[in-house]
Design a protein around this motif. Sequence first.
Motif: not given
Length: 528
Positions: A81-93, A102-117
């Motif tokens: 989301d360009v204006s929201g300065r947020a990216t979500r990445i869904d991984w299968v590693r 194998t790890f299957t997880f999601t990263e969420i990166v914003t301007a002021d916080a990050g999160y891994v599900a």
Amino acid sequence: MRRIGILLAVVLTVMSCATTQQRGQALVSRGIEAVGGADALARVRTLSVRGTVRQWEPEQSHVPSGETRFAGESTFTALTDVSGRATRIDWVRNFAYPAPRTFTFTEIVTADAGYVAGIDSNGRTKQSQESNPPAHSMSGLRLAAAQRELQRGSLLLLLDMQRSPDRVAVVDDVTVKGIAYPAVDFRIGSQTLTVMFDRVTGLPARIRTLDYDNIQGDSTYDLVLSDWQVMDGLRVPTIQRYELNGALVQETRIAEVKVNPAAAADRFAIPDAYRAAAAKPATGDVPYQWVLRRQFIGVYLDSDSPSWDTRASTGLRLQQLAPGVQHVVGGTHHSLMVEMKDYVVVFDAPISDRQSNWVLSTARAKYLRKPVKYLILTHHHMDHAGGIRAYAAEGATIVVGRGAAAHYRKILAAPYTRNPDLPVTDLSKTAIVEVADSYVLRDGTREVHAYLIANPHADSTLIGYVPDAKLGFVTDLWSPGTPLGAQLNPGQAAVVAGVKKYGITPQRFAGGHGSTADYSTLSSLEGK
């Protein structure tokens, strides 16, 4: 007359700066046109990218300075989301090293916080282990590294540069592998991206940062862009290679790009409990290469201390195992400290010179300023040898396994001006001893032994032994104190074979990982 000369000099300087800025903006503008034009880039509100990643780790090689270790391959889908300065990445590693999993997880990166599900690492933090389902907020170190790399690889990077001309500065051409690239610097916070352009096409060709690596020292980290193809109206570099000092460590291949796909706000939402506990992006001395490449092999501890989980430990501490024998514990990677009559011996220098500085200062305080005269390194991997420079700066002799001396001489000869934990001095003359079979330090009161053992993990590996304490020291092959299986794995079998070969009689082992355990718990599994 003097006043006229000064005014003329000022005018010429201003004109030169303006001309330089114009040259920089011209490079950026030409690049924008080459990738699709400013209007097309400005219309991007959301962006979806799908692709694959392959990664390699040079400092986990089997042989010192040997072939890079293949880490694994992954698939990903990134939504921004360009204006929201947020990216979500869904991984299968799918990791190949240090063990297939194998790890299957999601990263969420914003301007002021990050999160891994989900679970993304064997090095899980306390928060991840206690969460159900597994999840954790990113450390400030990881968030800073993720933000930098997302900006480096962004298809909108040139548009950001055009919109922030005050952060763009033209620099001298940069020559890489015989090609001279016109280049500009782009400041993003405390970091600088050097963007190099192809002279013929005007497209960005390389995007560089100047990093510090705990083994290789001062390092260039380049994103190399190639195989440009039109995808949904934009020219996209579908092959993206990351090079550390010119050596390939990651290759990303882009399979699909979609401009302005639907992107509901909840796709980027970080749960309140994790957002409240989330760190802000770290500034200053971020160990980017450690943060990024420990993720390459799926063992990154997502903490604001690289050495321990700040939610689970108060930090490094000494645990006495015998008179004058201390196990440095409290972190993920441990050392052993042995007092001799006039000096101190340390086994292993994990992670960084910051951790080594703690061990050195603690040894001085504990043992009445006796010098650390010997550092015995069990093996060459970056997580157990990354703090070698601090010991070399103190004048310690480095003891290593047969065939490893040239590797360590290369390390100690490399520039390290970006090392935040150590002033620069000449380390190239540091004494290095290779152990061909066994090595014994004696001072009339105590002995410390090091033994070369064959094993599947790394060539030139040593184990340690303190005879009067009947204590061994081992790293990676066995982590004492952790649960054992029904039979020995190849690394553990190598330890048992080494003990038998050299006829030593340890009652306990301390570990570079884990804690301590009776040797009998391991040797009793032989033959099962």
